[in-house]
Design a protein around this motif. Structure first.
Motif, PDB file in Angstrom:
ATOM      1  N   PRO A 259      45.173  87.863  89.615  1.00 51.95           N
ATOM      2  CA  PRO A 259      44.033  86.964  89.365  1.00 51.95           C
ATOM      3  C   PRO A 259      42.754  87.708  88.994  1.00 51.95           C
ATOM      4  O   PRO A 259      41.963  87.236  88.179  1.00 51.95           O
ATOM      5  CB  PRO A 259      43.884  86.219  90.696  1.00 51.95           C
ATOM      6  CG  PRO A 259      45.249  86.270  91.322  1.00 51.95           C
ATOM      7  CD  PRO A 259      45.811  87.602  90.920  1.00 51.95           C
ATOM      8  N   MET A 260      42.566  88.891  89.591  1.00 54.01           N
ATOM      9  CA  MET A 260      41.391  89.696  89.233  1.00 54.01           C
ATOM     10  C   MET A 260      41.448  90.100  87.771  1.00 54.01           C
ATOM     11  O   MET A 260      40.448  90.029  87.040  1.00 54.01           O
ATOM     12  CB  MET A 260      41.304  90.927  90.130  1.00 54.01           C
ATOM     13  CG  MET A 260      40.288  91.965  89.672  1.00 54.01           C
ATOM     14  SD  MET A 260      38.572  91.389  89.774  1.00 54.01           S
ATOM     15  CE  MET A 260      38.248  91.630  91.523  1.00 54.01           C
TER      16      MET A 260
ATOM     17  N   ALA B 143      43.000  88.530  85.377  1.00 52.51           N
ATOM     18  CA  ALA B 143      42.770  87.346  84.547  1.00 52.51           C
ATOM     19  C   ALA B 143      41.278  87.063  84.414  1.00 52.51           C
ATOM     20  O   ALA B 143      40.775  86.738  83.330  1.00 52.51           O
ATOM     21  CB  ALA B 143      43.490  86.135  85.149  1.00 52.51           C
ATOM     22  N   GLU B 144      40.544  87.219  85.520  1.00 58.53           N
ATOM     23  CA  GLU B 144      39.097  86.991  85.488  1.00 58.53           C
ATOM     24  C   GLU B 144      38.390  88.028  84.623  1.00 58.53           C
ATOM     25  O   GLU B 144      37.541  87.691  83.780  1.00 58.53           O
ATOM     26  CB  GLU B 144      38.543  87.040  86.903  1.00 58.53           C
ATOM     27  CG  GLU B 144      37.042  86.853  86.988  1.00 58.53           C
ATOM     28  CD  GLU B 144      36.522  86.962  88.406  1.00 58.53           C
ATOM     29  OE1 GLU B 144      35.300  87.175  88.569  1.00 58.53           O
ATOM     30  OE2 GLU B 144      37.325  86.847  89.357  1.00 58.53           O
ATOM     31  N   LEU B 145      38.755  89.296  84.806  1.00 56.38           N
ATOM     32  CA  LEU B 145      38.092  90.357  84.034  1.00 56.38           C
ATOM     33  C   LEU B 145      38.460  90.298  82.563  1.00 56.38           C
ATOM     34  O   LEU B 145      37.641  90.637  81.697  1.00 56.38           O
ATOM     35  CB  LEU B 145      38.470  91.720  84.614  1.00 56.38           C
ATOM     36  CG  LEU B 145      37.955  92.026  86.020  1.00 56.38           C
ATOM     37  CD1 LEU B 145      38.440  93.394  86.489  1.00 56.38           C
ATOM     38  CD2 LEU B 145      36.429  91.962  86.074  1.00 56.38           C
ATOM     39  N   SER B 146      39.668  89.878  82.242  1.00 59.39           N
ATOM     40  CA  SER B 146      40.079  89.743  80.850  1.00 59.39           C
ATOM     41  C   SER B 146      39.175  88.763  80.118  1.00 59.39           C
ATOM     42  O   SER B 146      38.692  89.040  79.008  1.00 59.39           O
ATOM     43  CB  SER B 146      41.532  89.284  80.777  1.00 59.39           C
ATOM     44  OG  SER B 146      41.889  88.949  79.457  1.00 59.39           O
ATOM     45  N   GLY B 147      38.907  87.608  80.731  1.00 55.05           N
ATOM     46  CA  GLY B 147      38.023  86.628  80.110  1.00 55.05           C
ATOM     47  C   GLY B 147      36.585  87.082  80.079  1.00 55.05           C
ATOM     48  O   GLY B 147      35.868  86.857  79.090  1.00 55.05           O
ATOM     49  N   GLN B 148      36.157  87.765  81.124  1.00 56.94           N
ATOM     50  CA  GLN B 148      34.762  88.212  81.209  1.00 56.94           C
ATOM     51  C   GLN B 148      34.431  89.237  80.141  1.00 56.94           C
ATOM     52  O   GLN B 148      33.355  89.208  79.529  1.00 56.94           O
ATOM     53  CB  GLN B 148      34.509  88.792  82.596  1.00 56.94           C
ATOM     54  CG  GLN B 148      33.106  89.341  82.809  1.00 56.94           C
ATOM     55  CD  GLN B 148      32.938  89.918  84.200  1.00 56.94           C
ATOM     56  OE1 GLN B 148      33.631  89.534  85.145  1.00 56.94           O
ATOM     57  NE2 GLN B 148      32.025  90.852  84.344  1.00 56.94           N
TER      58      GLN B 148
ATOM     59  N   ALA C 186      49.521  85.908  85.705  1.00 59.14           N
ATOM     60  CA  ALA C 186      48.925  86.283  86.983  1.00 59.14           C
ATOM     61  C   ALA C 186      49.895  86.974  87.930  1.00 59.14           C
ATOM     62  O   ALA C 186      49.474  87.657  88.862  1.00 59.14           O
ATOM     63  CB  ALA C 186      48.330  85.054  87.669  1.00 59.14           C
TER      64      ALA C 186
END
Length: 846
Positions: free
Chosen positions: A563-564, A566-571, A496
């Protein structure tokens, strides 16, 4: 569902034709079962029911009868319920779950009861099927005559009453809002001339009768889950055709059947056809059975069963479209078209009952003979690799699992030629399984064919469509347990807090991550040259097109980008790799001019009359479900100067653009010369050459003979036209992977799908051809010798500069039917990276 104990009240009712079109004039019925009129307020054939009205009636029918079980098996894209009804005697329905759970083994062993699957109105504006389903549902639930009793006692009947809920609603709304108390029969009346897009297609304007194989859409996925549980013996597929036609039922054109289909299938289809003929003769209705339609493309509702153990039967009724329409055969009335669909539904059940033993034996023999065919072709199965992008492989595996295909993960690494199939990134698909014919069809590319005319496409090579390696093997390696669901790749955790992050562009859905970042206002760079960077896991090489998100250049108003990411990577299932320093180990540095910042994009797609709804729908579907971004839908007929000012890209699907007026063409020219990017694919790529953009095209050679063309027989015209028209073929393209439009591809060779005989003219610029057709362009399907020769080496993908803008021409359809995932990156590159295409003129050319 718990059933109420019902005591039938038997009445013999004289039924006028409109009240129950297609049924006998007098019937013994259970009056406690409501008729469609009692629930809806109109008779089938009197008006076009909306889908919610169909659902309302069938729910009440199921509540009132102990002969039917209703299931909601899913929802359409538009949120409409998808229903499946099962009819049988009350005694059999009491154990229906056990019968269904045992159907796979019963099919192999040749055990009954026969299962008949009745499917209606996969095309929403072929509405007689859905209304016939209401009549048949009531007849099966309420009828007390010996015929119905025998059907229910000796068979199981499964009904899909409205295959295309969204299209049915679109069409019913159009017809009902345009018909008066005294409907016009004029074919040009507005009631008969739907607005664009018409009700044939689904929510995203796809033809669901082509989706049995790719299963892109939820209604297809829901259907197949139940289809493979039931393994039906006979499957009906009720359609409509043009008003100046009578009624068609299969077998169709015998010599144009797919060669994988067993001869016994055609024989049984012909035996049941005798019942249709007698029923229509008795009603004085003309018909035909051995012309026009074929059984070649296995992704249609009447052909898919033929390679999966059933007997598929296509019905085509000359359409009234609205309430009544003039035709060469007199007035076509809606209630009469419904009646014919009912008659042939009944004749199917009569024929199936008469040939019940033959159908059960055929299905047993079908699965037994599969093993013999696999042995004759001397293969153990296929090895599938992920091609460096697991997400595309997982998509193909998900498709295969929808078809009840057995897929195993590979436990040992196998080297075949220069291709490695490694544990964790490869799968084995055995030939010895019930889906063998389907697998043979989608994995074994055929380039030499006995026929030259096809009702639909001539090829559907799924590994090439997903741009994945596939090898036929005589021995399977060590494998794990069969998969029950498609693998889901979990990307590595994203650090992150870092100086910068790099996203390799070869990943499926990296484009969606980029779109989200740009939409949120973050600054994203792209590497136009290769580089090697230091990462927490050591040095790593990154190719052209890799995204760079540098923490030091992000707008202060936005939240931290780590953090954005990290969120988009999982999404999106995309790897995002941290970089510890801006200086590269090799190649360009992170702050290099060769790693420019991308501008946000705003795309529009041309729609409306003259534009192919199928192709435009594929674009809309890709933006909405894959890229997860909006795309403006601009009506071509209303396009004027200034309408495109807010957009960076205009996407032009195939269509009939010769009819567009000068103001539309002028608006597009102004858009391009003002800095916009025009992306034209399929036939539109050739049409773009007619725009007044100062093209510098290579002149076409002109060879004229004084005597004129060689004389040919008039009767050969149709066959000659079909031979030279590329109706659906997979073609090899050689890519220039240094070009922005080819970034992210692992190989210089790409297979794209082509419909249409158009050829792009090359621009007089050696650097503009992103892709050209290979010396031997045919990858799968039919391509005439003339087209093979003339396409070889010609442009398939071209980008040219015009004023401040660009024109991207793609001769093929990169988003074909929503499943050609190998072409999606090409389309995304045209969207995001076309802005990087600079002028390419050598000094002596300026």
């Amino acid at each position: 569902m718990t059933k109420k104990l019902l005591i039938p009240f038997l009445f013999v009712l004289p039924l006028p034709a409109l009240a129950a079109p297609g049924l006998p004039d007098e019937l013994a019925v259970d009056e406690s079962v409501p008729t469609p009129f009692e629930v809806l307020g109109f008779e089938p054939g009197e008006r076009h029911p909306r889908h919610d009205q169909i659902v309302t009636y069938l729910r009440e029918l199921a509540e009132s009868s102990d002969r039917v079980v209703l299931e909601e098996i899913g929802r359409s894209h538009g949120g409409r319920p998808q229903l499946l009804l099962t009819f049988a005697s009350p005694e059999r329905l009491a154990g229906i779950d056990e019968i269904r759970s045992g159907r796979r083994e019963a099919a192999r062993q040749g055990e009954g009861p026969p299962v008949i699957w009745m499917g209606y109105s996969v095309h929403g504006n072929e509405a007689s099927g859905a209304s016939a389903a209401l009549v048949m549902a009531w007849y099966l639930a309420a009828g007390q005559d010996e015929r119905v009793t025998r059907w229910l006692d000796e068979m199981v009947l499964v009904m899909e009453p409205a295959i295309n809920p969204d299209g049915i609603d679109r069409f019913a709304h159009w017809v009902n809002m345009h018909r008066g108390n005294h409907p016009s029969a004029d074919p040009d009346d507005r009631e008969h001339a739907e607005g664009w897009p018409d009700g044939r297609t689904n929510y995203y304007w796809f033809d669901l009768n082509r989706d049995w194989l790719p299963v892109v859409h939820p209604v297809s996925q829901n259907r197949l889950r139940h289809y493979h549980q039931w393994r039906p013996h006979v499957i009906t597929d009720h359609h409509e055709m043009g008003r100046n036609s009578t009624f068609f039922f299969q077998p169709g054109i015998p010599e144009r059947a797919n060669p994988l289909i067993f001869d016994a299938n055609q024989e049984l289809t012909g035996a049941i056809a005798e019942f249709h003929g007698r029923a229509l003769d008795a009603a004085g209705e003309p018909f035909y059975a051995r012309e026009s339609f074929d059984d070649f493309y296995i992704g249609k509702g009447s052909t898919y069963p033929d390679v999966t153990g059933g007997i598929g039967i296509l019905f085509e009724q000359g359409s009234s479209r609205g309430a009544v329409q003039e035709s060469d055969y007199g007035l076509k009335r809606f209630e009469e078209t419904v009646a014919n669909q009912v008659r042939t539904s009944i004749s199917t059940l009569d024929g199936a009952l008469a040939h019940a033993d033959d159908l059960v034996a055929y299905q047993r023999d079908f699965f037994e003979n599969l093993r013999e065919r696999a042995g004759d072709w001397d293969q153990a199965g296929w090895l599938l690799g992920d091609g460096g992008d697991p997400a595309r492989a997982h998509a193909l595996i998900g498709m295969l699992l929808n078809h009840d295909v057995l897929v195993h993960p590979v436990d040992e690494t196998v080297e075949i030629g220069d291709q490695s199939y490694a544990a964790g990134s490869a799968w084995a698909i055995p030939a010895d399984q019930d889906a063998y014919l389907l697998l043979k069809s989608v994995f074994e590319a055929v380039t030499e064919m006995d026929v030259e005319t096809f009702y639909d496409v001539s090829a559907w090579p799924m590994a090439e469509a997903h741009d994945l390696p596939l090898t036929t093997v005589r021995r399977l390696p060590s494998v794990g347990d069969g998969l029950t669901e498609a693998p889901v790749r979990e990307p590595a955790a994203v650090q992150a807090d870092a100086l910068a992050w790099i996203v390799p562009w070869n990943q499926y859905r990296a484009d969606a991550l980029l779109a989200d970042l740009l939409d949120a206002g973050y600054r994203v760079q792209v590497a136009t040259e290769p580089m090697t960077a230091r990462t927490p896991d050591g040095e790593r090489a990154f190719g052209r097109g890799s995204l760079v998100i540098h923490s030091g250049i992000q707008p202060d108003r936005l939240d931290p980008v780590g953090p954005m990411l990290a969120e988009l990577s999982g999404q999106h299932g995309v790897d995002v790799i941290a970089a510890g320093q801006g200086m590269a180990v090799d190649g360009v540095d992170l702050g290099s001019p060769s790693v420019p910042v991308l501008e946000p994009v705003s795309a529009a797609v041309l729609t409306g009359h003259g534009v192919s709804a199928y192709a435009a729908g594929a674009v809309w579907h890709w933006f909405d479900t894959r890229l997860a971004q909006p795309v403006a839908q601009l009506d071509a007929a209303r396009l004027r100067g200034g309408d495109l000012e807010e957009h960076t890209h205009l996407i032009v699907p195939p269509g009939r653009y010769g009819s567009f007026d000068d103001s539309v063409k002028s608006a597009i020219v102004d858009f391009v010369e003002g800095g916009g990017t025009l992306v034209a694919f399929g036939g539109a790529a050739r049409a773009a050459e007619s725009l007044d953009l100062g093209w510098d095209l290579v002149e076409e050679s002109e060879e004229e003979e004084a005597a004129g063309p060689e004389r040919k027989a008039y009767g050969d015209y149709r066959q000659d036209y079909a031979r030279e028209m590329i109706g659906g073929t997979a073609l090899r393209v050689d890519l220039d992977r240094t070009h922005p439009l080819a970034w992210g591809y692992a190989d210089d060779n790409l297979v794209l799908f082509r419909q249409g005989a158009h050829r792009l003219r090359p621009v007089d610029n050696a650097y503009a051809q992103v892709g050209v057709y290979a010396d031997d362009p045919l990858a799968a399907g039919y391509l005439s010798a003339t087209n093979r020769e003339e396409l070889s080496g010609t442009p398939a993908i071209s980008v040219s500069r015009h004023g401040s803008g660009r024109v991207v021409r793609i001769a093929d359809e990169p988003l074909f039917r929503g499943y050609w995932r190998g072409g999606e990156k090409l389309f995304a590159n045209a969207l995001f990276f076309s802005q990087l295409v600079s002028a390419t003129r050598l000094p002596y050319e300026e």
